[in-house]
Design a protein around this motif. Sequence first.
Motif, PDB file in Angstrom:
ATOM      1  N   UNK A 132     -16.312  -2.521 -15.694  1.00 36.13           N
ATOM      2  CA  UNK A 132     -15.338  -2.762 -16.762  1.00 36.13           C
ATOM      3  C   UNK A 132     -14.185  -3.622 -16.245  1.00 36.13           C
ATOM      4  N   UNK A 133     -13.468  -4.243 -17.177  1.00 37.82           N
ATOM      5  CA  UNK A 133     -12.327  -5.094 -16.827  1.00 37.82           C
ATOM      6  C   UNK A 133     -11.267  -4.296 -16.061  1.00 37.82           C
ATOM      7  N   UNK A 134     -10.955  -3.078 -16.544  1.00 44.64           N
ATOM      8  CA  UNK A 134      -9.899  -2.262 -15.943  1.00 44.64           C
ATOM      9  C   UNK A 134     -10.270  -1.856 -14.512  1.00 44.64           C
ATOM     10  N   UNK A 136     -12.427  -3.329 -12.502  1.00 46.04           N
ATOM     11  CA  UNK A 136     -12.466  -4.521 -11.648  1.00 46.04           C
ATOM     12  C   UNK A 136     -11.057  -4.929 -11.213  1.00 46.04           C
ATOM     13  N   UNK A 137     -10.100  -4.881 -12.126  1.00 41.95           N
ATOM     14  CA  UNK A 137      -8.718  -5.208 -11.769  1.00 41.95           C
ATOM     15  C   UNK A 137      -8.174  -4.235 -10.733  1.00 41.95           C
ATOM     16  N   UNK A 138      -8.536  -2.944 -10.869  1.00 41.38           N
ATOM     17  CA  UNK A 138      -8.077  -1.959  -9.888  1.00 41.38           C
ATOM     18  C   UNK A 138      -8.724  -2.199  -8.517  1.00 41.38           C
ATOM     19  N   UNK A 139      -9.960  -2.693  -8.497  1.00 37.30           N
ATOM     20  CA  UNK A 139     -10.592  -3.046  -7.221  1.00 37.30           C
ATOM     21  C   UNK A 139      -9.785  -4.144  -6.534  1.00 37.30           C
TER      22      UNK A 139
END
Length: 537
Positions: A132-134, A136-139
């Motif tokens: 998910x976008x969220x 991936x951003x946290x990664x």
Amino acid sequence: MRRLCTMADKLSPDEKLHLITRNLQEVLGEEKMKQVLQERELKVYWGTATTGRPHVAYFVPMSKIADFLKAGCEVTILFADLHAFLDNMKAPWELLELRVKYYEQVIKAMLESIGVPLDKLKFVKGTEFQLSREYTLDVYRLSSMVTEHDAKKAGAEVVKQVEHPLLSGLLYPGLQALDEEYLKVDAQFGGVDQRKIFTLAEKYLPSLGYAKRSHLMNPMVPGLTGSKMSSSEEESKIDLLDSAGDVKKKLKKAFCEPGNIDNNGVLSFVKHVVFPLRGEFSIKRDAKWGGDKIYTAFEEVEKDFAEESVHPGDLKASVEVVLNQLLEPIRKKFESPELRKLTNTAYPDPSKTKGAAKGAKAATGGGGDDDLAPSRVDIRVGKIISVEKHPDADSLYLEKIDVGEAEPRTVVSGLVAFISQEDLQDRLVLVLCNLKPQKMRGIESQAMLLCASIEGDPRRVEPLDPPEGSSPGERVFVEGYETGKPDDRLNPKKKVWEKVQADLKISDECVAQWRDKRLLTKLGQITCKTLKGGNVS
């Protein structure tokens, strides 16, 4: 189902905590769990990377999941498919979906075998939320905080260690930490080998604005050989689909020394599976040796075994009965044509997939596994005849090694500088024989001596040991690649040896492996003395 709910309703928070933590090796964040239990039920998750086929040691976490449910916990089981790929591609991308399906079927069959109601559990696949976008951003956010040192250290006991590690292995621990937030749990459960990943999660999740979770750690249960039970060590484990005959044969060979309660996989199975699930254990034996005896506490079994009142043969025979009772429903379920087909396609026989590898190579324009077939490398048993210093280089040595040819080969090596010369004389070793000869400070090296080594510590070097009774010239092969023919000479431009070497490793049992498959001769496996987790160079 109703019985589990009723039992949990009657338990106090302290009694629930006892059930949740019994038989664990370590708990981090126990006080926080106590606070949660005063207010509501605990939310726990257990994740398993969908790599090698699960074996009977998986009954250990399954029995703890049963404890969690008895304590009223909300339990999530994560099939970590993305982690399986990131861990040095232990699960190839094209097999990922099939292995998730296999794991889901076999884990559910195990839980049904021990009487755990599936409707009380939540099953989640990693790629359902990890792409998910969220997430991936946290990664990316996490990767801007975690140092390379911390990431490598966290995965050291879980992620496969190789000489040239992929970036994917460094991402693995961070993703496992983020799973705690995205699964919305209070605690993560796993083996004590994951402790460094758990502490990484405790250190970095608060930096992202997320709560620090509690962590529950099982001990690592010894395998049948006395060390960790491993999917890649055939002799160390019993597969969930092994026949009753195979179970008997493997238990008969299991390490179970009279009176020895340390590193005893048979005894550990009684402690961590039989007693939590059944509350008692029955030893079956002839009347002249004391007759049958029922134990209601593991400590009594351990005491009698330590005092040699219980014979290893009787212990094994009694465990065999329990094991077959647990495995029979699983075997029965997997007799269906659909599940047989799933098993064979998720875990294809490596010796039968050469044609498929060639097809994949042709379809993609190269880079198939055929380029990396370890059978192309000519590794033989050699015997060191003499060792002397290189006349023009103090750090190099010349060895004359018999590799089963008319004349011994000259090998120029720097690794042996850290090995006692007396230990090398007349020693059996492993030699790579089809590299292009090259001159080293004026003297031509006609082969390469293979040793176990530790990356970053050049002084920690040991020769690899062929099985006792080996002779110079005997071929060394990788399990499953027995019939392949080595190249006459490896083309240096193709870097075949370098590609094969990248996946050569020393296991936790000091066994040389290539992609988790053992290096063997006709007499047995290749080992080293002490360098667990090392490389082959």
